[in-house]
Design an enzyme around this catalytic site. Structure first.
Site, short mmCIF file in Angstrom:
data_model
loop_
_atom_site.label_atom_id
_atom_site.label_comp_id
_atom_site.label_asym_id
_atom_site.label_seq_id
_atom_site.Cartn_x
_atom_site.Cartn_y
_atom_site.Cartn_z
N VAL A 9 -18.75 2.69 -5.58
CA VAL A 9 -19.16 1.29 -5.44
C VAL A 9 -20.56 1.20 -4.83
O VAL A 9 -21.43 0.48 -5.32
CB VAL A 9 -18.15 0.50 -4.59
N LYS B 102 0.86 -1.18 0.00
CA LYS B 102 0.00 0.00 0.00
C LYS B 102 0.89 1.23 0.00
O LYS B 102 2.04 1.19 0.45
CB LYS B 102 -0.90 0.03 1.25
N ALA C 263 -18.84 -3.28 0.88
CA ALA C 263 -17.61 -2.96 0.15
C ALA C 263 -16.57 -2.23 0.97
O ALA C 263 -15.40 -2.18 0.57
CB ALA C 263 -17.95 -2.11 -1.08
#
Length: 370
Positions: free
Chosen positions: A184, A80, A264
Site C-alpha cells: 500500500v 479476525k 494506511a
C-alpha cells in the site's frame, strides 16, 4: 498460556481456538460484533512469542474491524483470525486447508482472507474447504489485489485532510512523509509523486526505495529517502504511516512537525489518548480504520459479484465520511478519535434496534456466492 476468562473476551461474541496436530495448525478466530452482518476480517500469520500474545492481537484487531465495517458502511461485523507460525517456513497447503475447515464450521458467521503474512494463493487452498473466503485472485472470482483500492482510499483521506486544513484537495507541492513502502505505502507514495507532491520516504528494504526513486523520474513530484528514525522529524505537511501500528506515541508525537497524520497503517495510535495529545498539538488525525478501509470495501463487495467501478465509487465516499468527522470534532471540541468512535457507536445502536447479531439461518440479501 494463562486460562482464558470471560473477562478477557467480554466485548466479543465468540472466540474459537483451532488446533490440528496433523498440519501443525494453531489458530485463533475472534468474532467481535455481528450486528451489521457476519464477521469479516483478514487472517494474519506471525511467529507470536506466546498464545497470550496471539490472543491479545486477535481481540484487538477484531474490535477494530467492527469499527472499520461501520465506518465503511458495509454489511459486515468485525472479526479476525491469527495463525501462530512463521510464514517463511511454516506454511503448507494442508495447513490452510485445515484452517478453511475451521472457518467452514462457523457456517457463515465469519468471512476471512489475506492479512500480514498471508497471500491470496494461501486462501485458494482454504477455499477448497470453505466458501467463506474473500480477496481471492481474479481467476477465482475475486476482485484481485486489494492494496490498489486501499491506496486509493488513503489518497481520498489525504485529499479530505488537505481540503479541511487548506481549503483545497489538490496535493501538488505539499510535503508528505511516508513511513513504509509495502504493497500500500509504495502505491500511496507513487500516487503523491504523480500529483506533484514532495515526498520523504523510509523503508526497511533499500531495493524498494531504489525502485521508487527510479519511478520518480517519470513524475512531477520529488522523493527523498531518510532513515527510519528521521522520518518522524522531517519538515512535512502530513505524516503518512503505512507500516506497523503503535507508532504515534508520547515520544514520536513530540518529534512530529506536521499539520496532520493520515496513513494506511492499522492501530497507529499506541493508545486512544494519543488522539487527544495530537489534538492538543493542533495536529489533525485521520482515524486509520476509516482511511485504510478501501481494501475492506473491495473484499466485502465481492459478495455482490466483482465490479471494480462500484468498489471505487464506494471507496471515494471515504472522503465525505472523514470530512464529516473532522467537522464534528471541530464543532464539539473533541479529538477526531472521539468523533469517529461516536459516529460508529451511533450507527451501531441504530442497527442494533433491528438485529443484535448475525445468524446464518437468516442470510443477508446480498449473499450471491454459496
Amino acid at each position: 498460556m494463562s486460562t482464558v476468562t470471560f473477562d478477557q473476551i467480554s466485548e466479543h461474541e465468540q472466540v474459537m481456538f483451532c488446533n490440528d496436530p496433523h498440519t501443525g495448525l494453531k489458530a485463533i478466530i475472534a468474532i467481535h460484533n455481528t450486528t451489521l452482518g457476519p464477521a469479516l476480517g483478514g487472517c494474519r500469520m506471525l511467529p507470536y512469542k506466546s498464545e497470550e500474545e496471539a490472543l491479545t492481537d486477535v481481540l484487538r484487531l477484531s474490535k477494530g474491524m467492527t469499527y472499520k465495517c461501520v465506518a465503511a458502511d458495509v454489511d459486515f461485523g468485525g472479526g479476525k483470525a491469527v495463525i501462530i507460525g512463521d510464514p517463511r517456513k511454516d506454511k503448507t497447503p494442508e495447513l490452510f486447508r485445515a484452517f478453511g475447515q475451521f472457518v467452514q464450521s462457523l457456517n457463515g458467521r465469519f468471512y476471512t482472507g489475506t492479512d500480514m503474512g498471508t497471500t491470496p494463493e494461501d486462501f485458494v487452498q482454504a477455499y477448497k474447504e470453505t466458501s467463506f473466503i474473500v480477496g481471492l485472485p481474479e481467476e477465482y472470482g475475486g476482485n484481485g489485489d486489494s492494496s490498489v483500492t486501499t491506496a486509493f482510499g488513503v489518497m481520498q483521506g489525504l485529499r479530505a485532510v488537505s481540503q479541511f486544513l487548506w481549503g483545497t484537495d489538490v496535493l501538488t507541492e505539499r510535503v508528505f512523509a511516508v513511513q513504509g513502502l509495502g504493497k500500500v505505502g509504495f502505491k500511496v507514495a507513487e500516487g503523491l509523486l504523480k500529483e506533484g507532491a514532495n515526498v520523504y520516504v523510509t523503508d526497511v528494504d533499500p531495493e524498494t526505495i531504489a525502485k521508487l526513486e527510479e519511478k520518480a523520474y517519470q513524475y512531477p513530484g520529488h522523493v527523498q529517502a531518510v532513515t527510519a528514525d528521521d522520518i518522524y522529524g522531517v519538515g512535512a505537511d502530513v505524516f503518512v504511516p503505512c507500516a506497523i501500528g503503535g507508532i504515534i506515541n508520547d515520544e514520536t508525537i513530540e518529534r512530529l512537525k506536521v499539520k496532520a497524520v493520515c496513513g494506511a497503517a492499522n492501530n497507529q495510535l499506541l493508545e486512544d489518548r494519543h488522539g487527544k495529545v495530537l489534538q492538543a498539538k493542533n495536529i489533525l488525525y485521520a482515524p486509520d480504520y476509516i482511511v485504510n478501509a478501501g481494501g475492506l470495501i473491495q473484499v466485502s463487495d465481492e459478495l455482490y459479484g466483482p465490479n471494480k467501478a462500484r468498489v471505487l465509487k464506494k471507496t471515494r465516499a471515504l472522503y465525505d465520511t472523514l470530512f464529516e468527522i473532522f467537522q464534528s470534532a471541530e464543532k464539539k471540541a473533541v479529538s477526531t478519535v472521539e468523533a469517529a468512535n461516536q459516529f460508529v457507536e451511533e450507527r451501531l445502536q441504530k442497527r442494533a434496534r433491528l438485529n443484535s447479531f448475525f445468524s446464518p439461518d437468516n442470510p443477508p440479501k446480498w449473499r450471491v456466492r454459496r
